[in-house]
Scaffold this motif. Structure first.
Motif, short mmCIF file in Angstrom:
data_model
loop_
_atom_site.label_atom_id
_atom_site.label_comp_id
_atom_site.label_asym_id
_atom_site.label_seq_id
_atom_site.Cartn_x
_atom_site.Cartn_y
_atom_site.Cartn_z
N LEU A 229 2.29 35.64 4.85
CA LEU A 229 3.45 36.02 5.64
C LEU A 229 3.01 36.54 7.00
N LEU A 230 3.70 36.07 8.05
CA LEU A 230 3.53 36.59 9.40
C LEU A 230 4.87 37.12 9.87
N THR A 231 4.86 38.17 10.68
CA THR A 231 6.09 38.64 11.29
C THR A 231 5.82 38.89 12.77
N GLY A 232 6.79 38.54 13.61
CA GLY A 232 6.61 38.75 15.03
C GLY A 232 7.65 38.02 15.84
N ALA A 233 7.48 38.10 17.16
CA ALA A 233 8.32 37.34 18.07
C ALA A 233 7.77 35.93 18.18
N SER A 234 8.36 35.14 19.06
CA SER A 234 7.95 33.73 19.14
C SER A 234 6.60 33.54 19.81
N GLY A 235 6.12 34.55 20.55
CA GLY A 235 4.81 34.41 21.20
C GLY A 235 3.70 34.17 20.21
N LEU A 236 3.81 34.74 19.03
CA LEU A 236 2.78 34.57 18.00
C LEU A 236 2.58 33.11 17.65
N ALA A 237 3.60 32.29 17.88
CA ALA A 237 3.55 30.88 17.47
C ALA A 237 2.50 30.08 18.22
#
Length: 429
Positions: A229-237
């Motif tokens: 699982l990852l959580t974050g804003a779209s920059g992490l993509a």
């Protein structure tokens, strides 16, 4: 999950994404496409299996400001569907300004997903440098300002009065929250992995990760490859496709040519959107303001706005907006209540968006996360193809409705340059 697996045959989806609002989902899908992944975006949990051959599926929910338990339930349904499609990693996407209240929904949803996936550790990384969101020493900056000093402190639903992400997230979580500082990130992926391991040994379940630049996100990416699982804003993509050994997909952002009239519907009260409305008006372009305090009724206001639009649609784009100053918002909230005022405006703008499409609008920009969710639901949009980027985090998209083809851009309130509304149609043309 077992029932879901029986209902939906497994597909070869690599990354399954759950976004807590509609603009955020489009923002994430945009970054994944730009990084080389083939992406489908769905609104709500699909009822059928995933049939397209894609690398990632983004499920857009409207759960950011729901009660925490409702947000958890919606997210769990999305998780079950994504796992049934074979998703090997789950990405919980929220806003780069960490929009939330002391009770959630970021923490409760993240921990529920952790429990369901059987993992004891994940990250929280809202950094999005392309839009001026950076995290340093666990503190979130919007441009050069701390989050708590930015316009987000006046958000009508999720005012952000603290910039310390560790403190904010800890208030929402049962598990311990820790930090991976920038000095570790700057060394590289192996140093980040070692810090993850140390935090886990100390009983930390969620780690805020510093990131100031895109290079930081690219260094973090490989360290995330083994996390369920990852959580974050779209920059992490931007740092994830490398983990799946993917090359850039050819023509991934190509859309059919646009048709129909051009219109903008704006319900955002963010500072960025205020500037965009002012810029549009200063160019002498037609605009119509929604004022709940002066409206005889919602029905009358919708009819009035659409009659005005019918007179102005043609060679130039038109703008219908309810964006207001914090003082005006507070005045409306005193009369209607916080939730009531927001819901009233969303419903009115959603009906107006549907009416605009009936009037022949084929190119529609929607500003504001909650407004975008309401408009998408009102128009009956099930899924979209992701197209070219207008500004960081905001692409044009394409869908086919019973009324005909529609190009639509869903803009988070805080995103976009001052000339965004005009520029968006130039990009599409």
């Amino acid at each position: 999950p077992a029932c879901a697996a029986r209902r939906y045959p497994r597909m070869k989806v690599k990354l399954g994404c759950i976004a807590d609002d509609f603009t955020g989902a489009t923002d994430l899908a945009n970054n994944l496409v730009r990084a080389g992944m083939r992406v489908t975006q769905a609104f709500g949990v699909p009822e059928a299996q995933q049939s397209a051959d894609v690398d990632a599926v983004v499920i857009a929910l409207k759960s950011r400001t729901n009660p925490a338990q409702e947000a958890v339930q919606q997210s769990m349904l999305a998780l079950h569907w994504l796992k049934a499609q074979g998703a090997t990693q789950i990405y919980f996407k929220y806003c780069s300004t960490f929009d939330s209240t002391p009770s959630g929904n970021i923490g409760p949803v993240a921990e529920a997903l952790m429990d369901a996936l059987g993992t004891d550790f994940t990250v929280a990384t809202p950094a999005f440098p392309d839009n001026g969101r950076s995290v340093f020493k666990g503190h979130l900056f919007v441009g050069d300002q701390l989050l708590s000093d930015s316009g987000m402190r006046d958000h009508p639903l999720t005012p952000m009065l603290d910039a310390n992400l560790v403190r904010i997230l800890q208030a929402q979580c049962q598990r311990r929250v820790g930090l991976v500082e920038h000095r570790v990130v700057a060394v590289g992926a192996q140093a980040v992995r070692e810090r993850f391991a140390a935090l886990r040994r100390d009983g930390v379940g969620l780690a805020v990760v510093d990131a100031i630049t895109n290079e930081d996100l690219l260094r973090i990416g490989p360290a995330l490859a083994d996390l369920p699982l990852l959580t974050g804003a779209s920059g992490l993509a931007i740092g994830l496709p490398q983990n799946f050994a993917l090359g850039a997909a050819q023509h991934a952002a190509q859309l059919p040519p646009p048709t129909g009239h051009r219109a903008i519907v704006s319900g955002s009260c963010s500072q960025a959107t205020h500037e965009q409305v002012a810029y549009f008006q200063s160019a002498g372009l037609p605009s119509f303001a929604i004022d709940p305090l002066k409206a005889a009724s919602a029905d009358a206001l919708v009819s009035q706005a659409l009659a005005w639009a019918g007179e102005h649609l043609g060679q130039r784009p038109v703008l219908i907006f309810s964006s207001a100053t914090p003082q005006t918002v507070q005045a409306v909230q005193k009369i209607m209540g916080v939730q009531g005022a927001g819901q009233w405006v969303e419903d009115v703008l959603a009906r107006i968006a549907r009416g605009l499409v009936d009037l022949g609008v084929g190119q529609l920009v929607v500003a504001g996360g909650e407004t975008s969710g309401a408009c998408v639901q009102s128009l009956g949009i099930q899924s979209m193809q992701i197209g070219p980027q207008i500004d960081p985090g905001v692409p044009w998209c394409y869908t086919e409705l019973a009324r005909g083809p529609l190009h639509v851009a869903l803009k988070s309130g805080n995103f976009g340059s001052a000339d965004f509304f005009e520029k968006s149609f130039k990009v599409l043309a």
